[in-house]
Design a protein around this motif. Structure first.
Motif, PDB file in Angstrom:
ATOM      1  N   TYR A 211       0.834  -1.203   0.000  1.00 54.66           N
ATOM      2  CA  TYR A 211       0.000   0.000   0.000  1.00 54.66           C
ATOM      3  C   TYR A 211       0.871   1.256   0.000  1.00 54.66           C
ATOM      4  O   TYR A 211       0.555   2.247  -0.681  1.00 54.66           O
ATOM      5  N   GLU A 212       1.940   1.226   0.766  1.00 51.13           N
ATOM      6  CA  GLU A 212       2.842   2.371   0.801  1.00 51.13           C
ATOM      7  C   GLU A 212       3.437   2.637  -0.577  1.00 51.13           C
ATOM      8  O   GLU A 212       3.534   3.796  -1.022  1.00 51.13           O
TER       9      GLU A 212
ATOM     10  N   ALA B 111      -3.926   9.963  -3.157  1.00 51.17           N
ATOM     11  CA  ALA B 111      -2.723   9.648  -2.390  1.00 51.17           C
ATOM     12  C   ALA B 111      -2.917   9.954  -0.914  1.00 51.17           C
ATOM     13  O   ALA B 111      -2.497   9.191  -0.035  1.00 51.17           O
ATOM     14  N   LEU B 112      -3.552  11.099  -0.627  1.00 51.78           N
ATOM     15  CA  LEU B 112      -3.808  11.467   0.770  1.00 51.78           C
ATOM     16  C   LEU B 112      -4.743  10.463   1.434  1.00 51.78           C
ATOM     17  O   LEU B 112      -4.527  10.065   2.596  1.00 51.78           O
ATOM     18  N   LEU B 113      -5.771  10.028   0.710  1.00 56.34           N
ATOM     19  CA  LEU B 113      -6.707   9.048   1.253  1.00 56.34           C
ATOM     20  C   LEU B 113      -5.999   7.730   1.557  1.00 56.34           C
ATOM     21  O   LEU B 113      -6.241   7.103   2.602  1.00 56.34           O
ATOM     22  N   MET B 114      -5.106   7.325   0.662  1.00 53.25           N
ATOM     23  CA  MET B 114      -4.347   6.093   0.902  1.00 53.25           C
ATOM     24  C   MET B 114      -3.402   6.247   2.090  1.00 53.25           C
ATOM     25  O   MET B 114      -3.203   5.311   2.868  1.00 53.25           O
ATOM     26  N   PHE B 115      -2.814   7.428   2.236  1.00 50.33           N
ATOM     27  CA  PHE B 115      -1.936   7.702   3.372  1.00 50.33           C
ATOM     28  C   PHE B 115      -2.702   7.572   4.683  1.00 50.33           C
ATOM     29  O   PHE B 115      -2.224   6.970   5.656  1.00 50.33           O
ATOM     30  N   VAL B 116      -3.912   8.138   4.724  1.00 52.96           N
ATOM     31  CA  VAL B 116      -4.757   8.025   5.911  1.00 52.96           C
ATOM     32  C   VAL B 116      -5.104   6.568   6.194  1.00 52.96           C
ATOM     33  O   VAL B 116      -5.037   6.102   7.346  1.00 52.96           O
ATOM     34  N   ALA B 117      -5.456   5.828   5.134  1.00 55.82           N
ATOM     35  CA  ALA B 117      -5.830   4.419   5.292  1.00 55.82           C
ATOM     36  C   ALA B 117      -4.654   3.591   5.810  1.00 55.82           C
ATOM     37  O   ALA B 117      -4.822   2.720   6.676  1.00 55.82           O
ATOM     38  N   VAL B 118      -3.446   3.853   5.297  1.00 57.09           N
ATOM     39  CA  VAL B 118      -2.256   3.119   5.754  1.00 57.09           C
ATOM     40  C   VAL B 118      -1.967   3.436   7.220  1.00 57.09           C
ATOM     41  O   VAL B 118      -1.613   2.546   8.002  1.00 57.09           O
TER      42      VAL B 118
END
Length: 312
Positions: A100-101, A141-148
């Motif tokens: 994910y990262e 990208a921000l949403l994925m960062f929050v999810a990670v």
């Protein structure tokens, strides 16, 4: 389960997987990233300063200095891929989170590339299609960062289970798989470099040719190998973690990896949507898994109390 070659491969993996070697590797990629950044900036400077020179490869690179950020990010991403390979023996959860990262970093790097492709930075509002793509990538990208981030927090809530018998053999197998995958990674990187150099030489000799995106080969191919790796680990893990919640979680992680691979070959903006869905699906899996393990632990405690009362 005893796989004879795994002990040899596991020892070979341990030679690379230690703190001193990781530090050397980190310093190497930092230097490569800095060197590539300076080189790309210099190339753009030459293309802007001497536009009359027939430097076809340089002109195809663009004349926006922000495009130079894309190059060092490529080395950083490759380093993250290596860390992903090294994380495989630790746990499947750690491995999937590293995936994910990497996907989120690919999207962030793409933002710099898209911004660098603006025809005129001073009139960027006159390019609504390009601006829309940049904003979508930034938000995704921000949403994925929050999810990670939530993923890392939730995994700490998982109730620890009893270590299965023979777990050392399973770890040795994962080290062997990681070592083989590392060899595949190096082969893919070498081919990617060869492809890029060949394409650059072609552009230099034929001005009508276009610079190819080498990433369209490397990352999709690597994630395909990751799918097979996750499936292999899933199959073998059944011998050690045969409980329902582990089987469901691990199978779900494989589905998430498949979605990540699909996102890399899906046209915009649907590629971002597929990637975000993959990350959110993994987050949902680990959240339900954490809750399930705690409920199971409470049920086990209640059962023990009931058994003691029955005996009394």
């Amino acid at each position: 389960m005893n796989f004879f070659p795994t002990k040899f491969f596991a020892r070979a993996f341990d030679v690379f997987d230690n703190v001193p070697n990781k530090k050397r590797l980190e310093h190497l990629f930092v230097r490569l990233a800095i060197l590539s950044f300076i080189t790309h900036l210099t190339a753009i400077f030459v293309a802007r300063t001497f536009p009359t020179l027939e430097l076809v490869p340089l002109s195809k690179l663009g004349t926006n200095y922000l495009q130079a950020v894309y190059t060092p990010f490529s080395f950083i991403l490759f380093y993250e891929v290596i860390l992903l390979v090294l994380a495989i023996p630790k746990s499947l959860t750690t491995s999937i989170c590293k995936q994910y990262e990497i996907i989120s970093l690919i999207v962030i790097r793409r933002v710099f590339k898209d911004i660098g492709s603006f025809e005129d930075m001073d009139s960027w509002l006159n390019q609504p299609d390009a601006v829309k793509i940049v904003l979508l990538d930034m938000g995704g990208a921000l949403l994925m960062f929050v999810a990670v981030t939530i993923f890392y927090r939730v995994r700490t809530c998982v109730q620890k289970s009893v270590t299965p018998e023979g777990i050392d053999e399973f770890i040795e197998l994962k080290k062997a798989v990681a070592l083989v995958l590392g060899g595949v990674l190096i082969a893919l990187a070498a081919y990617n470099l060869f492809f890029w150099v060949s394409n650059t030489l072609l552009v230099a000799s034929d001005g009508s040719a276009a610079l190819a995106d080498a990433d369209q080969f490397f990352f999709p191919a690597f994630f395909e190998f990751m799918i097979f790796t996750d499936v292999l680990i899933l199959i073998v893990s059944i011998s050690y973690y045969d409980r329902y919640e582990y089987l469901f979680r691990n199978s779900g992680f494989v589905i998430s990896t498949v979605l990540l691979r699909i996102s890399l070959s899906t046209p915009k903006p649907f590629d971002l949507a597929v990637a975000v869905i993959a990350v959110l699906y993994g987050l949902a899996l680990v959240s339900v898994f954490a809750y399930f393990t705690r409920v199971s632990a409470r049920m086990g405690q209640l059962q023990n109390v009931e058994d003691e009362e029955t005996e009394d």
